[in-house]
Enzyme design. Structure first.
Site, short mmCIF file in Angstrom:
data_model
loop_
_atom_site.label_atom_id
_atom_site.label_comp_id
_atom_site.label_asym_id
_atom_site.label_seq_id
_atom_site.Cartn_x
_atom_site.Cartn_y
_atom_site.Cartn_z
CG ASP A 111 -15.02 -25.60 -15.48
OD1 ASP A 111 -14.04 -25.10 -14.92
OD2 ASP A 111 -15.96 -24.94 -15.12
CE LYS A 162 -16.74 -19.84 -7.20
NZ LYS A 162 -15.31 -20.25 -7.26
CG ASP A 222 -14.81 -21.44 -16.11
OD1 ASP A 222 -16.28 -22.16 -16.41
OD2 ASP A 222 -14.87 -21.57 -14.77
N1 GDD Z 1 -14.95 -34.77 -9.37
C1 GDD Z 1 -15.57 -34.11 -8.81
N2 GDD Z 1 -15.90 -34.40 -7.68
N3 GDD Z 1 -15.34 -32.52 -9.62
C2 GDD Z 1 -15.59 -31.33 -9.26
C3 GDD Z 1 -16.73 -31.94 -8.19
C4 GDD Z 1 -17.18 -33.08 -7.09
O1 GDD Z 1 -17.20 -33.65 -6.48
N4 GDD Z 1 -17.26 -30.22 -8.03
C5 GDD Z 1 -16.95 -29.79 -9.11
N5 GDD Z 1 -15.87 -30.20 -9.87
C6 GDD Z 1 -15.33 -30.55 -11.01
C7 GDD Z 1 -16.07 -29.29 -12.28
O2 GDD Z 1 -16.75 -30.30 -13.32
C8 GDD Z 1 -15.23 -28.40 -12.32
O3 GDD Z 1 -14.20 -29.27 -13.57
C9 GDD Z 1 -14.43 -28.33 -12.05
O4 GDD Z 1 -14.41 -28.74 -10.81
C10 GDD Z 1 -14.58 -26.60 -10.33
O5 GDD Z 1 -15.56 -26.74 -10.56
P1 GDD Z 1 -16.59 -25.44 -11.07
O6 GDD Z 1 -17.77 -25.26 -10.56
O7 GDD Z 1 -16.72 -25.50 -12.21
O8 GDD Z 1 -15.90 -24.59 -10.09
P2 GDD Z 1 -15.24 -22.29 -9.80
O9 GDD Z 1 -15.74 -22.39 -11.98
O10 GDD Z 1 -16.74 -21.97 -9.62
O11 GDD Z 1 -14.22 -22.23 -9.85
C11 GDD Z 1 -13.57 -23.24 -10.04
O12 GDD Z 1 -12.60 -22.40 -11.04
C12 GDD Z 1 -11.88 -21.22 -11.28
C13 GDD Z 1 -11.40 -21.20 -13.29
O13 GDD Z 1 -12.56 -21.84 -13.68
C14 GDD Z 1 -12.18 -22.67 -9.13
O14 GDD Z 1 -11.08 -23.66 -8.94
C15 GDD Z 1 -11.69 -21.42 -9.11
O15 GDD Z 1 -10.40 -21.16 -7.93
C16 GDD Z 1 -11.08 -20.80 -10.11
O16 GDD Z 1 -10.03 -19.98 -10.58
MG MG Z 2 -15.72 -23.52 -13.62
#
Ligand code: GDD
Ligand code: MG
Length: 357
Positions: A111, A162, A222
């Site tokens: 994303d 987080k 993001d």
């Molecule tokens: N295959 C798979 N399986 N993918 C997953 C799963 C899972 O169980 N859970 C989440 N993802 C994928 C989501 O589709 C997304 O593309 C990515 O992993 C990150 O998940 P998010 O839910 O978007 O996380 P976030 O935005 O709260 O935090 C993450 O991204 C930040 C940057 O945008 C973390 O990596 C943070 O550390 C980072 O700063």
């Molecule tokens: Mg995200």
């Protein structure tokens, strides 16, 4: 540069809860940006940096993702799928793709809209002899991200997913792009859920693995909530993101899809994307900063600006839509006002202003 021996794994298995109701009908990895599925921008970025072997790590609404992206040929890459029966988390998702990857892996959160220089990042990784490198970016409020403290040498000192308000020691965060040597994947147990941010990265630090942060000065966003999803498209429309993906028929800030009908007196103000077979009635105004999906109709005297409409949205006479998102098949009644920040679900009906007599 060539990138033999590099496979990209895109984490695309989350449920996209912060993007509801949009993600009820379309999983986050393929929500449209300028009418092109989001993952296309990531595939384009990878290909431009010589990575053409890509594995999508998915679990939620896989058939829809496969239907939109196919074998990746349309974007010049070979795309394969590693499907989880149960969500395995961000580390489990990478582990599940391990059988398909070569010596080095570039992991992308599915994303993240960015034009990061992945070639420079790979050079950095190789020059340092790193086993793991994370792309870092700066944000005003790190609480929704993974906070990363670096040592002056560029080594990662701390990774805190987080952080609470009293734990903020830097504005530098994990941008969701990693280079990992394949051998590190053995640290992730197969078949169980594990978080790359909460377990895998802290584990690398505990074990003294060569783990670096690379701070890129590039566009980064993001797109995981509605406001950011809309913002990403405004930025693409304004040319702020370097990408090879362009909507069909893009010229002078306006893209007109095949079969779109613009009646005399209708105005399109750039930048704007008008999808195929849209119909804009006389005296309507679309733009600036608008994306219309396929088959939308905008009736007479209606105004749409700063907004993203998915396919088949009907906008009634004199309705005004500003800075909003409307999912497929919704209909906006004559004279209705859709306010900034609103997200209208697929198929919903927004009532018009009451007629006062
Ligand atoms: N295959 C798979 N399986 N993918 C997953 C799963 C899972 O169980 N859970 C989440 N993802 C994928 C989501 O589709 C997304 O593309 C990515 O992993 C990150 O998940 P998010 O839910 O978007 O996380 P976030 O935005 O709260 O935090 C993450 O991204 C930040 C940057 O945008 C973390 O990596 C943070 O550390 C980072 O700063
Ligand atoms: Mg995200």
């Amino acid at each position: 540069m060539g990138a033999a021996g590099v496979t990209a794994v895109i984490l695309a298995g989350g449920q996209g809860t912060r993007l509801r109701p949009l993600t009820l009908s379309r999983p986050k990895p393929i929500v449209p940006l300028l009418n092109v599925p989001f993952l296309a921008y990531q595939l384009d970025l990878l290909r431009r940096h010589g990575v053409d072997d890509v594995v999508l790590s998915c679990s939620y609404m896989v058939d829809d993702v496969r239907g939109a992206m196919g074998d990746g040929r349309a974007w010049g890459v070979r795309l394969r799928y590693a499907v989880e029966d149960q969500p395995l988390g961000t580390a489990g998702g990478v582990r599940n793709a391990a059988d398909l990857v070569s010596e080095r892996v570039i992991v992308l959160n599915g994303d993240v809209l960015t034009d990061a220089d992945l070639s420079a990042m790979q050079r950095f990784h190789a020059e340092r002899g790193a086993a793991a490198t994370i792309y870092l970016t700066r944000v005003p409020d790190p609480r929704a991200f993974g906070l990363v403290d670096l040592l002056p040498s560029g080594h990662v000192h701390r990774f805190l997913e987080k952080p609470g308000p009293d734990q903020i020691t830097t504005d530098t965060i994990n941008a969701g792009v990693y280079i990992l040597d394949r051998t590190l994947l053995e640290r992730i147990p197969p078949g169980r859920a594990m978080s790359i941010e909460r377990e895998f990265f802290p584990g690398l630090l505990a074990d003294g693995i060569r783990f670096y942060g690379w701070v890129g000065e590039h566009y980064w966003l993001d797109i995981g909530n509605a406001e950011k999803y809309r913002q990403g498209q405004l930025d693409l429309l304004s040319g702020r993101v370097r990408t090879g993906v362009q909507p069909d028929g893009w010229r002078d800030g306006i893209a007109l899809g095949d079969g779109a009908v613009i009646e005399p007196g209708a105005q399109i103000q750039p930048p704007a994307v008008v999808g195929p077979t849209c119909r804009l009635a006389a005296d309507s105004r679309v733009g600036p900063h608008v994306v219309l999906g396929a088959g939308c109709s905008v009736a007479a005297r209606a105004v749409v600006e700063g907004s993203v409409l998915w396919d088949g949205v009907q906008v009634g006479e004199g309705a005004v839509l500003r800075d909003c998102i409307v999912a497929s098949g919704a209909s906006i009644a004559p004279r209705a006002q859709v306010r900034p920040g609103a997200v209208v679900a697929a198929g919903a009906v927004v009532a018009g202003a009451p007629v006062l007599s």
